[in-house]
Motif scaffolding. Structure first.
Motif, mmCIF file in Angstrom:
data_model
loop_
_atom_site.group_PDB
_atom_site.id
_atom_site.type_symbol
_atom_site.label_atom_id
_atom_site.label_comp_id
_atom_site.label_asym_id
_atom_site.label_seq_id
_atom_site.Cartn_x
_atom_site.Cartn_y
_atom_site.Cartn_z
ATOM 1 N N UNK A 1 12.469 13.272 8.463
ATOM 2 C CA UNK A 1 11.920 12.804 9.740
ATOM 3 C C UNK A 1 13.054 12.339 10.639
ATOM 4 N N UNK A 2 12.961 12.499 11.970
ATOM 5 C CA UNK A 2 11.748 12.871 12.695
ATOM 6 C C UNK A 2 11.489 14.367 12.816
ATOM 7 N N UNK A 3 12.226 15.207 12.074
ATOM 8 C CA UNK A 3 11.884 16.627 12.096
ATOM 9 C C UNK A 3 10.591 16.878 11.328
ATOM 10 N N UNK A 4 9.783 17.736 11.825
ATOM 11 C CA UNK A 4 8.619 18.282 11.124
ATOM 12 C C UNK A 4 7.628 17.246 10.601
ATOM 13 N N UNK A 5 7.134 16.382 11.466
ATOM 14 C CA UNK A 5 6.046 15.493 11.055
ATOM 15 C C UNK A 5 4.754 16.298 10.896
ATOM 16 N N UNK A 6 3.740 15.647 10.372
ATOM 17 C CA UNK A 6 2.412 16.273 10.302
ATOM 18 C C UNK A 6 2.266 17.200 9.106
ATOM 19 N N UNK A 7 1.319 18.108 9.232
ATOM 20 C CA UNK A 7 0.962 18.972 8.098
ATOM 21 C C UNK A 7 1.988 20.079 7.882
ATOM 22 N N UNK A 8 2.057 20.565 6.650
ATOM 23 C CA UNK A 8 2.856 21.738 6.293
ATOM 24 C C UNK A 8 4.314 21.619 6.720
ATOM 25 N N UNK B 1 2.017 9.126 13.769
ATOM 26 C CA UNK B 1 1.962 10.073 12.643
ATOM 27 C C UNK B 1 3.382 10.301 12.125
ATOM 28 N N UNK B 2 3.702 9.718 10.962
ATOM 29 C CA UNK B 2 5.017 9.880 10.328
ATOM 30 C C UNK B 2 6.156 9.360 11.207
ATOM 31 N N UNK B 3 5.913 8.262 11.906
ATOM 32 C CA UNK B 3 6.907 7.753 12.866
ATOM 33 C C UNK B 3 7.511 6.397 12.490
ATOM 34 N N UNK B 4 7.078 5.771 11.424
ATOM 35 C CA UNK B 4 7.505 4.401 11.133
ATOM 36 C C UNK B 4 8.948 4.289 10.676
ATOM 37 N N UNK C 1 0.861 -1.183 0.000
ATOM 38 C CA UNK C 1 0.000 0.000 0.000
ATOM 39 C C UNK C 1 0.899 1.234 0.000
ATOM 40 N N UNK C 2 0.667 2.136 -0.931
ATOM 41 C CA UNK C 2 1.532 3.298 -1.115
ATOM 42 C C UNK C 2 0.720 4.558 -0.844
ATOM 43 N N UNK C 3 1.046 5.246 0.241
ATOM 44 C CA UNK C 3 0.375 6.508 0.541
ATOM 45 C C UNK C 3 1.100 7.623 -0.202
ATOM 46 N N UNK C 4 0.353 8.334 -1.022
ATOM 47 C CA UNK C 4 0.962 9.395 -1.836
ATOM 48 C C UNK C 4 0.092 10.639 -1.716
ATOM 49 N N UNK C 5 0.278 11.355 -0.609
ATOM 50 C CA UNK C 5 -0.565 12.523 -0.367
ATOM 51 C C UNK C 5 -1.964 12.117 0.034
ATOM 52 N N UNK C 6 -2.069 11.076 0.839
ATOM 53 C CA UNK C 6 -3.372 10.637 1.352
ATOM 54 C C UNK C 6 -3.579 11.334 2.682
ATOM 55 N N UNK C 7 -4.557 12.214 2.755
ATOM 56 C CA UNK C 7 -4.671 13.125 3.881
ATOM 57 C C UNK C 7 -5.542 12.567 5.003
ATOM 58 N N UNK C 8 -5.367 11.281 5.265
ATOM 59 C CA UNK C 8 -6.029 10.672 6.420
ATOM 60 C C UNK C 8 -5.020 9.807 7.137
ATOM 61 N N UNK C 9 -5.141 9.771 8.448
ATOM 62 C CA UNK C 9 -4.281 8.884 9.228
ATOM 63 C C UNK C 9 -4.914 7.492 9.235
ATOM 64 N N UNK C 10 -4.120 6.461 8.937
ATOM 65 C CA UNK C 10 -4.657 5.098 8.997
ATOM 66 C C UNK C 10 -4.711 4.650 10.456
#
Ligand code: GRF
Length: 204
Positions: free
Chosen positions: A115-122, A146-149, A86-95
């Protein structure tokens, strides 16, 4: 074994999706896009898929009682299309945890920062505001956070004195388009091994 089957999930313009389509056409990525899934009917990503006769699936969040129900619908589509990755490419929902658990180490995301700098939006605006000299992009496996894997690949770009979020985002995006197909090709070659937080890249 057949070709690696991808589900690409996108909410927006889909330039990373396009980079994958192009990499496959160029023979640089040995995979096929089995389905493109979006949570937005008007996503340009769906339009791009239509042009290439890729199966499309619009899943309307308003039709599900909560995000767990939505996640179950997502997983059902992945199963229906016999998706390997599964490839998330700008999918704006958290699984949610259910989806992550069902496809552990078989979901990847690209994020426009180191990462881990600046996770999340913008993330690009965060980088400019913080004043870092370098930023970039990260491809990682998706875990419950959120963006931690676990991180697969990263690319670095300089931040210039006169950058604004848009100019930095454009510089990073170019690298995203190179990085994402490479990371997925490594997965296709069976060369990624997750050991705790770290991803080992095995020799060919
Ligand atoms: C990219 O910047 C990606 O890193 C982030 O969302 C954006 C998607 O852009 N996760 P696009 O839809 O692929 O053009």
């Amino acid at each position: 074994m057949g070709k690696l089957r991808l589900a690409v999930l996108a909410s927006g313009r889909g330039t990373n999706l396009q980079a994958l389509i192009d990499a496959i056409a160029a023979g640089e990525l040995e995979a096929e896009i089995a389905v493109i899934i979006s949570n937005r009917r008007d996503a340009q990503a769906l339009e791009r898929g239509r042009k290439h006769q890729i199966p499309l699936c619009f899943l309307d969040p308003r039709e599900y009682i909560d995000s767990d129900a939505y996640d179950r619908a997502l997983v059902a589509v992945w199963q229906e299309y016999k998706v390997d990755l599964v490839v998330l490419a700008g999918f704006m929902r958290l699984l949610g945890p259910e989806a992550v658990r069902a496809y552990r180490n078989r979901i990847v995301n690209i994020h426009p920062s180191l990462l881990p700098s600046f996770p999340g939006l913008n993330a690009q605006a965060q980088a400019v505001a913080y004043g870092v000299r370098y930023s970039g992009c990260t491809v990682h496996f998706v875990d419950e956070g959120m963006d931690t894997g676990p991180i697969i690949l990263q690319a670095v770009v300089p931040v210039k004195e006169d950058d604004n979020p848009e100019t930095l985002a454009a510089r990073i995006l170019k690298e995203e388009h190179r990085l994402y197909p490479r990371a997925i090709q490594l997965f296709a070659e069976g060369r990624l091994e997750v050991v705790g937080r770290r991803v080992r890249i095995k020799d060919k």
